[in-house]
Design an enzyme around this catalytic site. Sequence first.
Site, PDB file in Angstrom:
ATOM      1  N   GLU A  49      39.865  40.793  29.987  1.00 42.20           N
ATOM      2  CA  GLU A  49      40.698  39.678  30.457  1.00 42.20           C
ATOM      3  C   GLU A  49      41.460  39.028  29.313  1.00 42.20           C
ATOM      4  OE1 GLU A  49      37.768  38.609  34.240  1.00 42.20           O
ATOM      5  OE2 GLU A  49      38.079  37.118  32.665  1.00 42.20           O
ATOM      6  N   HIS A  87      41.961  35.743  40.122  1.00 47.51           N
ATOM      7  CA  HIS A  87      40.580  35.602  40.583  1.00 47.51           C
ATOM      8  C   HIS A  87      40.471  35.429  42.099  1.00 47.51           C
ATOM      9  CE1 HIS A  87      39.872  35.014  36.288  1.00 47.51           C
ATOM     10  NE2 HIS A  87      38.594  35.184  36.527  1.00 47.51           N
TER      11      HIS A  87
END
Length: 294
Positions: free
Chosen positions: A141, A174
């Site tokens: 990420e 997300h």
Amino acid sequence: MVFDENGCASSILASVFLTILYVASLYVWRSKLSRDHPTTIKRRFFSVSCVMVLAPIVTWLFLKESTLNKGDMYEQLGLRLSGLLFAFVTPLALTMILFLGPLTMQFLSGAWKIYIHPIYWFASWQDLTWVRNHIMAPISEEWVFRACMMPLLLQCLEPYTAVFVGPLLFGIAHFHHMFEQIKLGLDLRSSIMISAFQFMYTSLFGAYSAYLFLRTGHFVAPLAAHIFCNHMGFPNFGDIPYYPLTQRLLIISNMVLGFTIWCNLLTPLTEPAYYDNKLYWPSRFQFPNDISLF
């Protein structure tokens, strides 16, 4: 290479593409298994690793010549030796200060004692879920959403603007958890509320992480903060009432104290000159050329 010398549409589109690419890599495998199943985790490790290889290529393709003239590709990605040690220690210490309250809870409950046992670390490395949460997720990420994306956004946005724009994409990414929650039987309303909450705190963390990356110019800075935050998790405020009164007061006081200290130290301890960062953020002063903080 240059696709859009004057505008920033290509930089924004490239950032959106990186977001889609990362999330899509998690769903290329058709399976009814849960996200925590070892087979699912292994497959996602592979697909995300492929994205990590492709992401810097995408960044390079959309970086302007004027951007590369300020620093080579390694510098753009935050891969530097100068100031590396300080870039790891300081953001980690800052993040621990921010979590002073939850760390106090761990100390009072005795949970911290497990960290001194080698068996804990051995067992953790055998647990794919732990490896995903503590190692693979933070590395991938931060690599995609900070190291590869922020140089693109900075081609057309001021640093403070980029700090908040980039993390919005990180937070949106997300939302894919919502579909997995529904698949597991959670109702739509609850999954939306949970995902909205995740979007809020992941966006806030993303802004903090992007700030660390731009101020230090190091990939390792947000990575250290991310690993620690994933380890601690979101503070469990619901456990505070179960502590004795004096301990509750100590926990709450340390939460306020930690946040206050963090707010006051964040800017001065991330002064770009400390990290020999001449690329991303204007510094108030510079060290002589013969001084290195590594």
